[in-house]
Design an enzyme around this catalytic site. Structure first.
Site, mmCIF file in Angstrom:
data_model
loop_
_atom_site.group_PDB
_atom_site.id
_atom_site.type_symbol
_atom_site.label_atom_id
_atom_site.label_comp_id
_atom_site.label_asym_id
_atom_site.label_seq_id
_atom_site.Cartn_x
_atom_site.Cartn_y
_atom_site.Cartn_z
ATOM 1 N N ARG A 49 -19.903 33.038 -43.721
ATOM 2 C CA ARG A 49 -19.644 31.607 -43.529
ATOM 3 C C ARG A 49 -20.069 31.245 -42.111
ATOM 4 N NH1 ARG A 49 -17.289 32.507 -39.387
ATOM 5 N NH2 ARG A 49 -16.673 30.322 -39.340
ATOM 6 N N GLY A 50 -19.993 29.954 -41.830
ATOM 7 C CA GLY A 50 -20.526 29.469 -40.550
ATOM 8 C C GLY A 50 -21.918 28.934 -40.841
ATOM 9 N N ALA A 51 -22.166 27.668 -40.442
ATOM 10 C CA ALA A 51 -23.406 27.006 -40.842
ATOM 11 C C ALA A 51 -24.657 27.834 -40.534
ATOM 12 C CB ALA A 51 -23.471 25.620 -40.208
ATOM 13 N N ARG A 92 -22.987 25.645 -51.137
ATOM 14 C CA ARG A 92 -22.128 24.861 -50.239
ATOM 15 C C ARG A 92 -22.815 23.520 -49.988
ATOM 16 N NH1 ARG A 92 -18.847 27.900 -46.580
ATOM 17 N NH2 ARG A 92 -17.815 25.901 -46.302
ATOM 18 N N GLN A 200 -9.851 30.638 -40.121
ATOM 19 C CA GLN A 200 -10.997 31.242 -39.435
ATOM 20 C C GLN A 200 -10.727 31.427 -37.942
ATOM 21 O OE1 GLN A 200 -11.220 28.710 -41.582
ATOM 22 N NE2 GLN A 200 -12.997 28.884 -42.916
ATOM 23 N N ASP A 241 -21.376 21.577 -38.688
ATOM 24 C CA ASP A 241 -22.037 21.915 -39.942
ATOM 25 C C ASP A 241 -23.198 20.977 -40.232
ATOM 26 O OD1 ASP A 241 -19.176 23.102 -40.205
ATOM 27 O OD2 ASP A 241 -20.410 24.132 -41.690
ATOM 28 N N ASN A 251 -17.740 18.850 -39.310
ATOM 29 C CA ASN A 251 -17.287 20.197 -38.981
ATOM 30 C C ASN A 251 -15.964 20.403 -39.732
ATOM 31 O OD1 ASN A 251 -17.740 22.661 -37.487
ATOM 32 N ND2 ASN A 251 -16.088 22.086 -36.107
ATOM 33 N N LYS A 252 -15.433 21.585 -39.632
ATOM 34 C CA LYS A 252 -14.185 21.957 -40.312
ATOM 35 C C LYS A 252 -13.106 20.881 -40.161
ATOM 36 C CE LYS A 252 -13.825 25.055 -42.019
ATOM 37 N NZ LYS A 252 -14.177 25.052 -43.464
#
Lengths: 355, 355
Positions: A49-51, A92, A200, A241, A251-252
């Site tokens: 995960r993580g863009a 995603r 995370q 993201d 973003n998150k």
């Protein structure tokens, strides 16, 4: 600092090895990915995960798939790879690096069609995937250098989610300046928002910073506001993201609230991301689609149910922060300040690859 | 609606029975409290929690202690009760209702000193504690009526933490208007912030609303911002642990962020609390002491460790929301609008008990 603090992904020819991030921090388990289905599963369930890392993993997924098909006919090769790209495209919806990386892979496929040689095309696809990986390492170093100047001795830095080594090829985005400054001897301390629902921050940011010897303290996401308002934070660094041309960015969930609190408290709020995160087709944050994930991520923590049975939960994964709360963007091309519509657009004209 | 939706505390003469809120929603366990040590433990560990209920429990704790001492000498009686009051005073630092309730009990003790009759004083203390309880029930009804008009058909209401029946004698503060409107047939839906670290929203608000037949959906605290910014919320209702004369108020961490997001989105943000929550000695929120709780509440969820071993955590329990983000206060004396310095102070002059 030319070795990254962590290696979340590794190209091994016929397979890709990843650190299974679902199992951190309890266990550092290496997972081998071979089939497109395995890559799809790993991306969807956040094993990777993580863009930026999603983009790298997807590109490597296409490259690995191409290796298995070198003895096929061109028609089989092309059809199968287009299917793989489509499957990975659907994993995603929010991170733009995923689409950007897959578009690069698709372009290689198109550019080599006239040869009708699976072998040659596969070599080019592998080269492109490794190129995306190498560029990301290079970007991490550049973002680290570009942002390290924002960190002064004695600073307490707040970060949200994990935009660290584990979200990239290894240096991170938001954490790259932290690693860079730390390695140059700057005294600093990081507060990591735990980042519900998938934690995370508590699991990944805390793990990778502690591993690197950096002083890290975990707080609940909601604690960020009292800390910002009572002058316990000097700088906020987050990842992104997707960044729109106006400077609004996704973003998150929770990032928007942190940004508003930082703004109200006069604390600088910077967004670190490679320029591949900029979506040149979108001007405004309101246009960004927001992924809604399984309610089970909210109702259960570590397998333990926290809500009463039968009660519904809703789980949007991202929010959008308006550009007005952003002090600047830290990219591999340096710091980008307002006005964003002008200054983010100028990055595009710099780089023919972006068109 | 004259029966409260839930009964979190019950006076039983020589003991007090409470619903052990640490065990909800898994188990509806009734705990008997007799000694001051048991009351202290129950308040400190959040078996009873919520500013109004803490006040009621502390008052009942003093009353129960007095019952055991009716055969003592006056000197023993007075010394022992003053010790009990001191112990209970030290359980939680932020909620003002605790100090307010204990001050009322202390005043009874002082007013009856001249008689030197433990029996008579104990009767008066029991009466006062039950009075505090009954007044709170009455306050819940009045807050419910005062706030219900803010809720229109089809509204989605966001709340943070638990300011429901479980935080009071039974009707709640923030949730009192919700119960009142629901019982009058208004169509509504509640989104409950889960409220890390102790998940009072996911566990308690969800439990009591679902039990009452009200449509409730749990979200992560960080999801409030995207929901507010994308017009999914019509009204925010929260409780308060302490309200200053300027209208700045302390409540569970995260409240400040929700208030800022609601303000930015133009969504009304109301604070429901009995007037005993107003601290007439404080003008500004910056003067409110913030309780810092055990880091274990952050590092573990349901007994499961979520952070890497050895990584620190920091756990402030409350934040302070500036008055500028508050649309109004809902009290048993009606709605209080800005300017707060004037309008909150006027409550005090209404009520000689407050001086």
């Amino acid at each position: 600092m030319h070795e990254p603090p962590v290696k979340p992904i590794e190209w091994c020819g016929d397979e890709v090895k990843i650190i299974d991030q679902r199992r951190l921090p309890g266990e550092e388990h290496i997972l081998s990915l071979r089939t497109t289905g395995e890559f799809e599963e790993a991306i969807k369930t956040l094993a990777v995960r993580g863009a930026p890392l999603i983009g790298i993993a997807a590109a490597m997924g296409v490259a690995v798939a191409s290796r298995r098909l070198v003895s096929s006919t061109w028609a089989e090769f092309e059809t199968s790879l287009r299917e793989s790209i489509q499957v990975l495209h659907g994993t995603r919806p929010t991170a733009s690096n995923l689409f950007w990386a897959l578009k690069r892979m698709e372009k290689i496929l198109e550019d080599t069609t006239h040869d009708e040689s699976p072998e040659a095309c596969s070599r080019a696809l592998v080269k492109e995937a490794l190129g995306i990986y190498e560029e990301d390492l290079e970007m991490g170093i550049k973002i680290g250098k570009a942002g390290a100047g924002l960190i002064r001795d004695g600073f307490s830095i707040l970060t949200h989610c994990n935009a660290g080594g584990l979200a990239t090829s290894g240096f991170g985005t938001a954490l790259a300046p932290v690693y860079w400054a730390f390695n140059k001897g700057v005294q600093l301390k990081v507060y990591a928002d735990e980042t519900r629902p998938l934690l995370q921050g508590a699991r990944l940011t805390a793990w990778e910073l502690a591993r690197a010897g950096i002083d890290v303290t975990v707080i609940c996401d909601s604690a960020a506001h009292i800390m910002l308002s009572r002058a316990k934070i000097d700088l906020v660094l987050v990842g992104a993201d997707r960044i729109t041309l106006s400077g609004d960015f996704a973003n998150k969930i929770g990032t928007r609230g942190v940004a508003m609190s930082a703004h109200a408290a006069g604390v600088p709020f910077y967004v670190a991301a490679p320029s591949s995160t900029i979506d040149f087709d979108l001007e405004k944050g309101a246009q960004i689609p927001i992924e809604e994930r399984d309610a089970l991520e909210v109702t259960h923590v570590g397998g333990v149910r926290i809500t009463p049975p039968g009660v519904a939960a809703y789980n949007p994964a991202f929010d959008v922060t308006p550009a007005e709360y952003v002090s600047g963007f830290i990219t591999e091309k340096g710091l980008i300040n307002p006005p964003y519509l002008e200054n983010l657009a100028s990055i595009r004209s710099d780089d023919p690859q972006m068109h």
